[in-house]
Design a protein around this motif. Structure first.
Motif, mmCIF file in Angstrom:
data_model
loop_
_atom_site.group_PDB
_atom_site.id
_atom_site.type_symbol
_atom_site.label_atom_id
_atom_site.label_comp_id
_atom_site.label_asym_id
_atom_site.label_seq_id
_atom_site.Cartn_x
_atom_site.Cartn_y
_atom_site.Cartn_z
ATOM 1 N N ASP A 1 -4.894 8.439 -2.172
ATOM 2 C CA ASP A 1 -3.862 8.708 -3.172
ATOM 3 C C ASP A 1 -2.844 9.714 -2.636
ATOM 4 O O ASP A 1 -3.214 10.746 -2.056
ATOM 5 N N ALA A 2 -1.556 9.409 -2.814
ATOM 6 C CA ALA A 2 -0.497 10.226 -2.221
ATOM 7 C C ALA A 2 -0.522 11.667 -2.734
ATOM 8 O O ALA A 2 -0.402 12.618 -1.949
ATOM 9 N N ALA A 3 -0.656 11.857 -4.028
ATOM 10 C CA ALA A 3 -0.657 13.215 -4.585
ATOM 11 C C ALA A 3 -1.838 14.013 -4.068
ATOM 12 O O ALA A 3 -1.711 15.198 -3.716
ATOM 13 N N PRO B 1 0.800 -1.229 0.000
ATOM 14 C CA PRO B 1 0.000 0.000 0.000
ATOM 15 C C PRO B 1 0.830 1.276 0.000
ATOM 16 O O PRO B 1 0.380 2.306 -0.501
ATOM 17 N N LEU B 2 2.033 1.237 0.554
ATOM 18 C CA LEU B 2 2.881 2.437 0.591
ATOM 19 C C LEU B 2 3.775 2.575 -0.638
ATOM 20 O O LEU B 2 4.461 3.585 -0.784
ATOM 21 N N ALA B 3 3.794 1.593 -1.490
ATOM 22 C CA ALA B 3 4.688 1.646 -2.645
ATOM 23 C C ALA B 3 4.175 2.658 -3.666
ATOM 24 O O ALA B 3 2.979 2.906 -3.789
ATOM 25 N N MET B 4 5.118 3.239 -4.404
ATOM 26 C CA MET B 4 4.797 4.149 -5.505
ATOM 27 C C MET B 4 5.722 3.823 -6.659
ATOM 28 O O MET B 4 6.918 3.572 -6.447
ATOM 29 N N SER B 5 5.204 3.855 -7.857
ATOM 30 C CA SER B 5 6.074 3.698 -9.019
ATOM 31 C C SER B 5 6.927 4.951 -9.171
ATOM 32 O O SER B 5 6.650 6.001 -8.567
ATOM 33 N N ALA B 6 7.960 4.824 -10.005
ATOM 34 C CA ALA B 6 8.818 5.985 -10.236
ATOM 35 C C ALA B 6 8.021 7.163 -10.788
ATOM 36 O O ALA B 6 8.223 8.316 -10.384
ATOM 37 N N ASP B 7 7.098 6.891 -11.684
ATOM 38 C CA ASP B 7 6.295 7.974 -12.263
ATOM 39 C C ASP B 7 5.360 8.584 -11.231
ATOM 40 O O ASP B 7 5.164 9.810 -11.199
ATOM 41 N N GLU B 8 4.754 7.743 -10.386
ATOM 42 C CA GLU B 8 3.866 8.260 -9.339
ATOM 43 C C GLU B 8 4.649 9.129 -8.348
ATOM 44 O O GLU B 8 4.192 10.207 -7.948
#
Length: 506
Positions: free
Chosen positions: A69-71, A13-20
């Motif tokens: 969503d993080a953003a 759940p805490l992971a983000m792709s490089a683009d994200e």
């Protein structure tokens, strides 16, 4: 960020792709740049109740079951935090000794968090450990401390002073105090009444107890009285006590007073005492071209505490403990033998202070020292001191204000209604002036027009303006007396007791 994309790759759940991550980070930087640019036009702070802050940030809700969503989360939280915070980066923040964060330091913390090294062990943090070692050397060089000094970065002034205190205890107790404790004979430490309250905490936590502190009187200049110190040392030795530590202050919190450090260094050398200098605030002023002469004695100290998050303008937290002989830190804190790697001595910072797990505090300081350079810091510190003197001159020229002290970048003063000026020595008037200035401080802090703090000097409650702020300019400084006198006159009109009004009328 998520490290794998193949079959069976975990998506936490805490992971983000490089683009994200890139999109969220770029958006955050844009938001921060806009918010930071707006600070000078905002109030220094808002007069809010805790409940209103909790409501604005929705802080009474239960822990959410589902994520956000993080953003989106950052976009919502960032402006809310700025709307409900006090800004020590505001050019009219004169309270306490908290500096604005240098932009390079903000970015340095971002980079340090991405690396996330544990700077307790060299093996876990090779680059970070070596950067910290160089940062310590550069700080020692900047302030003129002993070039052989070692040390480490800590959370702030309290911890930096604690490190010096514990190093002194281990080095000067005539028995193995770490193994056998402090109960054999009374160990005594000497400090002036102007010393920050860290010393009570250190005496308490070290096992000596606060009764071990000998409070040495100060003169009218608020500097330690050397004759009084010599007398109390002699009395304690005659009683069988063991003096081991003298603390000199390089810039007191209240007024910026500097103890007679050169004479204290010589006395400690003659008496075989550990000499520690609390320079958490004023130590970096030694870098200024026109530094007070007593600050040149930092090179003679056994240990020095300084705070990069004060006069190096680093983001919190960043304190620094310097010790003339780095091995004294190992003797105070280590339970491990020295470690060598490829025939080179390795610094494991777990052996130099009280923490095991340690963040990469040094990076933001190391980057800032390179960004500004030694000459840049000398200019900024000198400018802050010059602005404080300008404020003192403006205060002295205002008939409604009384200048009390000016030292380093701290000016203290108080509001006195002109019609009470000639009567300030009367008991009833003196008591009212203290009450009036206390109410004035509360009004100023709530108003957001400017933020000052207070000090008590003798029996006078005074306003205190400290400048460790590279955003502050002459216009900000020259505006402060008018803000204070206008607010003071208004409060005096509502607060003055009827008895004083009648006396004035007659």
């Amino acid at each position: 960020m998520n490290g794998g994309e193949g079959r069976g790759a975990r998506r936490a759940p805490l992971a983000m792709s490089a683009d994200e991550f890139r999109a969220a980070a770029h958006r955050l930087v844009d938001l921060l740049a806009d918010e930071l640019a707006r600070i000078p036009g905002r109030p220094v702070t808002h007069d809010e109740r805790p409940s209103s802050v909790r409501e604005a940030l929705d802080l009474d809700r239960a822990l959410p079951r589902q994520g956000t969503d993080a953003a989106e989360l950052l976009a919502r939280v960032t402006p809310a935090l700025f709307e409900h915070s006090l800004f020590n980066a505001h050019p009219r923040f004169f309270g306490y000794i908290t500096a604005p964060p240098a932009p390079i330091g903000i970015l340095g913390d971002f980079l340090a968090s991405a690396l996330n090294p544990n700077v307790g062990s060299w093996r876990l943090s090779p680059a970070a450990s070596e950067v910290e070692a160089q940062t310590v050397r550069w700080i020692a060089e900047l302030i003129g401390a002993s070039p052989a000094s070692g040390g480490l970065l800590v959370s702030g002034g309290n911890m930096a002073n604690f490190v010096g205190f514990f190093a002194a205890r281990a080095a000067r107790a005539p028995w193995d105090v770490r193994a056998q404790g402090t109960g054999r004979r009374p160990l005594r430490v000497y400090a002036s009444r102007e010393t920050h309250t860290w010393i009570q905490k250190a005496a308490d936590l070290s096992g000596l107890g606060t009764d071990a502190i000998r409070w040495v009187p100060t003169g009218a200049d608020l500097r330690m009285d050397l004759a009084a110190l010599t007398a109390v040392l002699a009395r304690d030795r005659a009683a069988g006590d063991i003096p081991f530590l003298v603390v000199g202050t390089a810039g007191s919190v209240s007024t910026g007073a500097i103890d007679p450090l050169r004479e204290l260094a010589q006395l400690c050398h003659d008496e075989q005492l550990w000499f520690h200098v609390d320079g958490a605030y004023g130590g970096f002023a030694a870098a200024a071209v026109d530094a007070p002469p007593d600050l040149r004695a930092l090179a003679s100290a056994d240990s020095v505490a300084v705070d990069p998050h004060k006069w190096l303008y680093a983001p919190l937290e960043a304190g620094c403990a310097l010790v003339r002989d780095p091995d004294d830190l190992r003797r105070a804190f280590s339970y491990h033998p020295p470690y060598y790697h490829f025939d080179e001595h390795v610094t494991n910072y777990v052996d130099y202070g009280p923490q095991n797990s340690r963040g990469f505090r040094a990076l933001k300081v190391w980057l800032a020292l390179q960004h500004a350079g030694a000459d840049g810091y000398r200019r900024m510190i000198s400018d802050d001191i010059s602005l404080s003197r300008t404020l003192a001159d403006a205060v002295a020229a205002d008939e409604s204000l009384e200048l009390v002290t000016q030292s380093l970048s701290i000016t203290t003063f108080r509001f006195i209604p002109p019609d009470l000026g000639a009567r300030r020595g009367e008991r009833a008037v003196a008591e009212y002036l203290n009450q009036l200035n206390e109410a004035l401080l509360d009004d100023l802090q709530r108003s957001g027009r400017a933020f000052v703090s207070n000090a008590v000097i003798g029996d006078r409650y005074v306003l205190r303006a400290c400048i460790v702020n590279f955003h502050t300019g002459h216009d900000d400084v020259l505006a402060l007396p008018g803000i204070v006198t206008a607010a003071g006159a208004s409060i005096d009109g509502a607060l003055r007791p009827a008895a004083l009004r009648r006396e004035q009328a007659t």
